[in-house]
Motif scaffolding. Structure first.
Motif, mmCIF file in Angstrom:
data_model
loop_
_atom_site.group_PDB
_atom_site.id
_atom_site.type_symbol
_atom_site.label_atom_id
_atom_site.label_comp_id
_atom_site.label_asym_id
_atom_site.label_seq_id
_atom_site.Cartn_x
_atom_site.Cartn_y
_atom_site.Cartn_z
ATOM 1 N N THR A 74 0.806 -1.212 0.000
ATOM 2 C CA THR A 74 0.000 0.000 0.000
ATOM 3 C C THR A 74 0.842 1.266 0.000
ATOM 4 O O THR A 74 0.385 2.305 -0.424
ATOM 5 N N ALA A 75 2.081 1.197 0.434
ATOM 6 C CA ALA A 75 2.955 2.368 0.445
ATOM 7 C C ALA A 75 3.892 2.306 -0.756
ATOM 8 O O ALA A 75 4.244 1.233 -1.229
ATOM 9 N N ASP A 76 4.282 3.478 -1.252
ATOM 10 C CA ASP A 76 5.252 3.510 -2.336
ATOM 11 C C ASP A 76 6.575 2.940 -1.839
ATOM 12 O O ASP A 76 7.049 3.299 -0.770
ATOM 13 N N LYS A 77 7.137 2.064 -2.639
ATOM 14 C CA LYS A 77 8.441 1.521 -2.279
ATOM 15 C C LYS A 77 9.490 2.600 -2.511
ATOM 16 O O LYS A 77 9.371 3.419 -3.403
ATOM 17 N N LYS A 78 10.508 2.588 -1.694
ATOM 18 C CA LYS A 78 11.558 3.599 -1.773
ATOM 19 C C LYS A 78 12.879 2.944 -2.145
ATOM 20 O O LYS A 78 13.116 1.785 -1.854
ATOM 21 N N LYS A 79 13.714 3.708 -2.799
ATOM 22 C CA LYS A 79 15.068 3.299 -3.138
ATOM 23 C C LYS A 79 16.026 4.317 -2.545
ATOM 24 O O LYS A 79 15.724 5.507 -2.468
ATOM 25 N N ARG A 80 17.180 3.849 -2.121
ATOM 26 C CA ARG A 80 18.187 4.732 -1.539
ATOM 27 C C ARG A 80 18.973 5.396 -2.649
ATOM 28 O O ARG A 80 19.323 4.788 -3.649
ATOM 29 N N LEU A 81 19.245 6.696 -2.478
ATOM 30 C CA LEU A 81 20.017 7.472 -3.431
ATOM 31 C C LEU A 81 21.182 8.093 -2.677
ATOM 32 O O LEU A 81 20.986 8.823 -1.701
ATOM 33 N N ASN A 82 22.390 7.795 -3.106
ATOM 34 C CA ASN A 82 23.584 8.341 -2.460
ATOM 35 C C ASN A 82 24.244 9.352 -3.384
ATOM 36 O O ASN A 82 24.316 9.140 -4.586
ATOM 37 N N ALA A 83 24.718 10.432 -2.812
ATOM 38 C CA ALA A 83 25.438 11.446 -3.582
ATOM 39 C C ALA A 83 26.538 12.018 -2.710
ATOM 40 O O ALA A 83 26.357 12.211 -1.506
ATOM 41 N N GLU A 84 27.655 12.290 -3.325
ATOM 42 C CA GLU A 84 28.748 12.917 -2.597
ATOM 43 C C GLU A 84 28.649 14.426 -2.774
ATOM 44 O O GLU A 84 28.537 14.923 -3.896
ATOM 45 N N ILE A 85 28.646 15.136 -1.643
ATOM 46 C CA ILE A 85 28.603 16.596 -1.665
ATOM 47 C C ILE A 85 29.645 17.122 -0.690
ATOM 48 O O ILE A 85 30.106 16.400 0.205
ATOM 49 N N GLU A 86 29.994 18.378 -0.846
ATOM 50 C CA GLU A 86 30.975 18.989 0.038
ATOM 51 C C GLU A 86 30.403 19.069 1.456
ATOM 52 O O GLU A 86 29.205 19.269 1.653
ATOM 53 N N GLU A 87 31.285 18.944 2.428
ATOM 54 C CA GLU A 87 30.865 18.968 3.824
ATOM 55 C C GLU A 87 30.185 20.287 4.183
ATOM 56 O O GLU A 87 29.188 20.302 4.912
ATOM 57 N N LYS A 88 30.691 21.392 3.663
ATOM 58 C CA LYS A 88 30.112 22.701 3.949
ATOM 59 C C LYS A 88 28.657 22.769 3.459
ATOM 60 O O LYS A 88 27.780 23.271 4.157
ATOM 61 N N LEU A 89 28.413 22.239 2.264
ATOM 62 C CA LEU A 89 27.056 22.213 1.723
ATOM 63 C C LEU A 89 26.161 21.314 2.568
ATOM 64 O O LEU A 89 25.020 21.670 2.873
ATOM 65 N N TYR A 90 26.679 20.161 2.968
ATOM 66 C CA TYR A 90 25.900 19.245 3.808
ATOM 67 C C TYR A 90 25.474 19.927 5.110
ATOM 68 O O TYR A 90 24.329 19.815 5.530
ATOM 69 N N ARG A 91 26.389 20.650 5.732
ATOM 70 C CA ARG A 91 26.068 21.330 6.994
ATOM 71 C C ARG A 91 24.980 22.376 6.798
ATOM 72 O O ARG A 91 24.091 22.513 7.625
ATOM 73 N N LYS A 92 25.048 23.101 5.677
ATOM 74 C CA LYS A 92 24.002 24.095 5.392
ATOM 75 C C LYS A 92 22.642 23.423 5.201
ATOM 76 O O LYS A 92 21.624 23.905 5.700
ATOM 77 N N ILE A 93 22.642 22.317 4.465
ATOM 78 C CA ILE A 93 21.394 21.577 4.242
ATOM 79 C C ILE A 93 20.840 21.067 5.560
ATOM 80 O O ILE A 93 19.647 21.196 5.847
ATOM 81 N N LYS A 94 21.697 20.485 6.380
ATOM 82 C CA LYS A 94 21.273 19.930 7.672
ATOM 83 C C LYS A 94 20.715 21.025 8.581
ATOM 84 O O LYS A 94 19.678 20.832 9.225
ATOM 85 N N MET A 95 21.388 22.184 8.611
ATOM 86 C CA MET A 95 20.902 23.295 9.444
ATOM 87 C C MET A 95 19.523 23.751 8.980
ATOM 88 O O MET A 95 18.620 23.975 9.793
ATOM 89 N N ARG A 96 19.331 23.873 7.668
ATOM 90 C CA ARG A 96 18.034 24.304 7.144
ATOM 91 C C ARG A 96 16.950 23.275 7.459
ATOM 92 O O ARG A 96 15.840 23.622 7.828
#
Length: 68
Positions: A25-47
Motif C-alpha cells: 500500500t505504500a510507495d516503495k523507496k530506493k536509496r540514493l547516495n550522492a557525494e557533496i561537500e561537507e560545507k554544503l551538507y552542513r548548510k542543508i542539515k541546518m536548514r
C-alpha cells in the motif's frame, strides 16, 4: 489432542493479507547516495533542522520539482 497455553495463531491467510497491506500500500523507496561537500551538507542539515524536516523529505521535494 493436547491443550496449549499459547496464544492462538491468526493463520497463514491473515499473515499474508497483513504483509501485503504493509508492503504493497505504500510507495516503495530506493536509496540514493550522492557525494557533496561537507560545507554544503552542513548548510542543508541546518536548514532541515530549522524547518523541522528531514534531509530525505527535502531531497524528495527537490527531485520532484526538478522532474516537473
Amino acid at each position: 489432542m493436547a491443550l496449549s497455553a499459547k496464544r492462538p495463531s491468526r493463520g497463514d491467510d491473515a499473515r499474508k493479507r497483513i504483509l501485503h497491506e504493509v508492503t504493497e500500500t505504500a510507495d516503495k523507496k530506493k536509496r540514493l547516495n550522492a557525494e557533496i561537500e561537507e560545507k554544503l551538507y552542513r548548510k542543508i542539515k541546518m536548514r532541515a533542522v530549522e524547518e523541522g524536516r528531514s534531509i530525505s523529505d527535502i531531497t524528495r521535494d527537490l527531485w520532484s520539482e526538478y522532474l516537473r
